[in-house]
Design a protein around this motif. Structure first.
Motif, short mmCIF file in Angstrom:
data_model
loop_
_atom_site.label_atom_id
_atom_site.label_comp_id
_atom_site.label_asym_id
_atom_site.label_seq_id
_atom_site.Cartn_x
_atom_site.Cartn_y
_atom_site.Cartn_z
N THR A 269 41.77 36.98 46.39
CA THR A 269 42.91 36.92 47.30
C THR A 269 43.48 35.51 47.30
OG1 THR A 269 41.57 36.32 49.22
CG2 THR A 269 41.84 38.67 48.75
N PRO B 271 39.91 48.25 48.56
CA PRO B 271 38.94 48.13 47.47
C PRO B 271 38.12 49.40 47.28
CG PRO B 271 38.19 46.89 49.37
CD PRO B 271 39.60 47.32 49.67
N ILE C 177 34.48 40.54 44.95
CA ILE C 177 35.78 40.07 45.43
C ILE C 177 35.63 38.64 45.92
CG2 ILE C 177 37.63 40.45 47.10
CD1 ILE C 177 36.83 43.39 47.18
N GLN D 186 43.60 40.15 39.76
CA GLN D 186 42.47 41.02 39.45
C GLN D 186 42.16 41.02 37.96
OE1 GLN D 186 44.92 45.00 40.18
NE2 GLN D 186 43.13 45.37 38.88
N ARG D 187 40.93 41.35 37.62
CA ARG D 187 40.57 41.59 36.23
C ARG D 187 41.20 42.90 35.78
NH1 ARG D 187 38.34 37.66 33.21
NH2 ARG D 187 37.72 39.39 31.85
N LEU E 177 37.50 34.19 38.67
CA LEU E 177 38.16 35.40 38.19
C LEU E 177 38.31 35.36 36.68
CD1 LEU E 177 39.64 38.07 39.01
CD2 LEU E 177 41.76 36.73 38.92
N ASP F 63 35.90 40.25 40.33
CA ASP F 63 36.86 41.21 39.78
C ASP F 63 38.24 41.09 40.42
OD1 ASP F 63 34.79 42.73 38.20
OD2 ASP F 63 34.01 43.01 40.23
N LEU F 64 38.28 40.47 41.60
CA LEU F 64 39.51 40.43 42.38
C LEU F 64 39.46 39.20 43.26
CD1 LEU F 64 42.05 41.90 43.69
CD2 LEU F 64 40.42 43.05 45.17
N LEU G 215 39.43 46.36 35.97
CA LEU G 215 39.45 47.02 37.26
C LEU G 215 40.74 47.82 37.36
CD1 LEU G 215 37.92 47.15 40.04
CD2 LEU G 215 39.46 45.31 40.79
N LEU H 200 45.47 47.69 41.57
CA LEU H 200 45.61 47.77 43.02
C LEU H 200 46.75 48.72 43.37
CD1 LEU H 200 45.21 44.00 43.72
CD2 LEU H 200 43.73 45.75 44.69
#
Length: 545
Positions: free
Chosen positions: A279, A538, A64, A519-520, A270, A276-277, A523, A526
């Motif tokens: 913010t 997560p 992250i 995000q990828r 990313l 993978d994520l 994954l 969310l």
């Protein structure tokens, strides 16, 4: 999860049709954004390889990228996202939100036992829960957490919620805690759902986290990274969070948070699959990420507040005409477009569209500055002072907001000095009430869930954060907000407070931004419901291949 479910959960995300720009086009565009010396060209030098991403996932580590690191790792002291997002997989609360945002037991064994007069609450705790150091979870830990929170010298922001309402708390037995109230407190369940509980020996520690969650913090490099590993003794070895689609067992071997203070670098990391994520993607990178077929940009209407209020006990904001001149000349649309890329709404009062009590019909101020009306109020002002200091937090986002607003205020002849402070000094100004105007961003979902209580506290004349505003109707409404258990009554009281604070230009944020993460797509999506209360969760995610 079906492909249709993915699309439903990421309806606000990026395109999935493969229409994103080529690698050369992406790098050219982001390199152009980096000419100011961010070092992005170095970050872009390696290739984008799907094979490399797949190989990296074999280690079972979720990576992250975050925008900042907290100065303190203790979530009992701060509800800010920079601390709480890292604490999410590590520390837990007595209760938690399910996907309908109902409060359900997590560390608590069941519903609290509440006396007929609702002044005494007894919470029984689950057995068989262990701290990451192997100690059993007991009532002593909950009592130590509550004691720290109400210690005036500890500096916990939670004291603003409980002070005056909680009379005492005690260990009833090894697995029970009894809380006695000084007066009716309808928000107690909300705070027991949001307050993290920590080990009794770690309540004052700021250099580590000790939790009962599915991941434990192994090490961190201050300002750079946080490394976590799966906790095999977690609640019997399986992750039992209150989410409908959570698989048995933690899905990762570990979680790594890396701090990328530059938004362009976060976006490139990313895009290349190095994380993978991420913010808080920078506004300039969001349109690029939305076109990447391997990336989903996810937005949520959540309690993301731009705290903006004034000290009424000092000049020039003791003059209501001056306050209104400042409010009418505020460039709300400029902030929305230039800082948030249009993702949000122009602000009015302190309660935004992601929060209980939001009134979509409230319209006191225009989106673009009404300079003529602002000058009329300024001409009627009795104060002769035409300057003030705007004290803002340390983030680039809040600095950008301030610069847009200062340019607008300059047009009516009001000169503003921006004072930018790190978290501790900013909080000291806040708590000591030593400011003209305060501004900062704050995700109140971490402390108040789907509501907004902390940002209203300065409007109460008896609160420790009081800004000098005295309005008996607002005081009464705030008392109702905090004391009632009736949602309709709380909503009506919140709307009363919201309108009064906007009309009197006491708390008047320029914008209601949306929460944005990216995000990828390999994954799992969310959780949209948890994003509404600012949670990334997560620990509930997994790689989908």
């Amino acid at each position: 999860m079906t492909r249709g479910a993915w699309r439903a959960r990421t309806a606000t995300g990026g395109s999935g049709d493969g229409s994103g720009p080529s690698r050369r086009g992406f790098l050219g565009l982001t390199a152009g954004l980096a000419l100011g010396g961010t070092g992005l060209l170095t970050a872009c030098s390696s290739g984008d390889s799907g094979a490399r991403v797949g190989d990296r996932h074999k280690d079972g580590i979720l990576r992250i990228g975050v925008a900042a690191a907290p100065s303190s790792l203790n979530p009992l002291d701060s509800g800010a996202e920079v601390t709480r997002w890292i604490a999410e997989p590590v520390m837990e609360s007595l209760y938690a939100y399910d996907d309908q945002l109902n409060s359900v037991p997590l560390l608590a064994e069941g519903e609290p036992e509440v006396s007929p007069d609702r002044m005494t609450w007894t919470v029984r705790l689950k057995s068989g829960i262990f701290w990451h150091n192997g100690d059993p979870f007991t009532a002593d830990d909950v009592v130590a957490t509550l004691t720290h929170m109400l210690d005036m010298s500890a500096g916990s922001e939670w004291i603003t919620y409980m002070l005056g309402y909680v009379a005492s708390f005690e260990k009833a037995d090894e697995r029970s805690v009894r809380i006695r109230l000084a007066k009716p407190y309808g928000l107690l369940r909300s705070h027991l759902t949001n307050l993290p509980v920590t080990h009794k020996d770690f309540v004052s520690r700021k250099d580590t986290m000790m939790g009962t969650g599915p991941f434990r913090l192994d090490r961190y490099v201050p300002g750079q990274s946080f490394t976590m590993s799966k906790f095999d003794r977690y609640h019997g070895g399986q992750y039992r969070a209150p989410f409908a689609d959570m698989p048995a067992g933690a899905a990762f071997n570990g979680i790594e948070y890396t701090v990328f203070t530059d938004g362009n670098t976060r976006a490139v990391s990313l895009k290349q699959g190095k994380v993978d994520l991420i913010t808080a993607p920078a506004q300039t990178t969001v349109p690029i990420l939305e076109k990447e077929k391997g990336v989903a940009v996810v937005t949520a209407v959540a309690p993301l507040d731009v705290l903006t209020y004034v000290m009424i006990e000092r000049e020039p904001f003791n003059d209501p005409e001056f306050r209104k001149a400042v409010a009418y000349s505020m460039d709300r649309d400029g902030v929305l477009q230039r800082v948030y890329g249009g993702k949000g709404k122009p602000g009015q009062g302190p309660i935004g569209p992601g929060e209980l009590g939001y009134d979509a019909a409230l319209s006191v101020y225009p989106a673009t500055p009404d300079l003529a009306k602002a000058r009329e109020h300024l001409d009627r002002a009795t104060t002769t002072k035409r300057s003030f200091t705007l004290t803002v937090g340390a983030s680039q986002t809040v600095r950008d907001i301030a610069q847009v607003l200062v340019a607008g205020w300059d047009k009516i002849g009001v000169k503003v000095t921006i004072e930018q402070l790190a978290g501790g000094p900013w909080s000291n100004k806040w708590l000591s009430r030593d400011y003209d105007m305060l501004m900062n961003t704050f995700m109140s979902g971490f402390t108040s869930g789907p509501a907004n209580y902390l940002t209203l506290a300065p409007a109460s004349s008896s609160n420790v954060l009081a800004c000098g505003y005295k309005n008996p109707a607002v005081d009464q409404a705030i008392d109702t907000v905090w004391q009632t258990t009736d949602t309709a009554a709380r909503t009506a009281a919140l709307q009363t407070v919201d309108r009064a604070l906007a009309e009197d230009a006491v708390i008047f944020p320029p914008v209601y931004p949306e929460l944005i993460v990216a995000q990828r797509r390999e994954l799992s999506p969310l959780n949209a419901a948890q994003l509404k209360v600012c949670r990334l969760s997560p620990q509930t995610l997994r790689f989908t291949g």
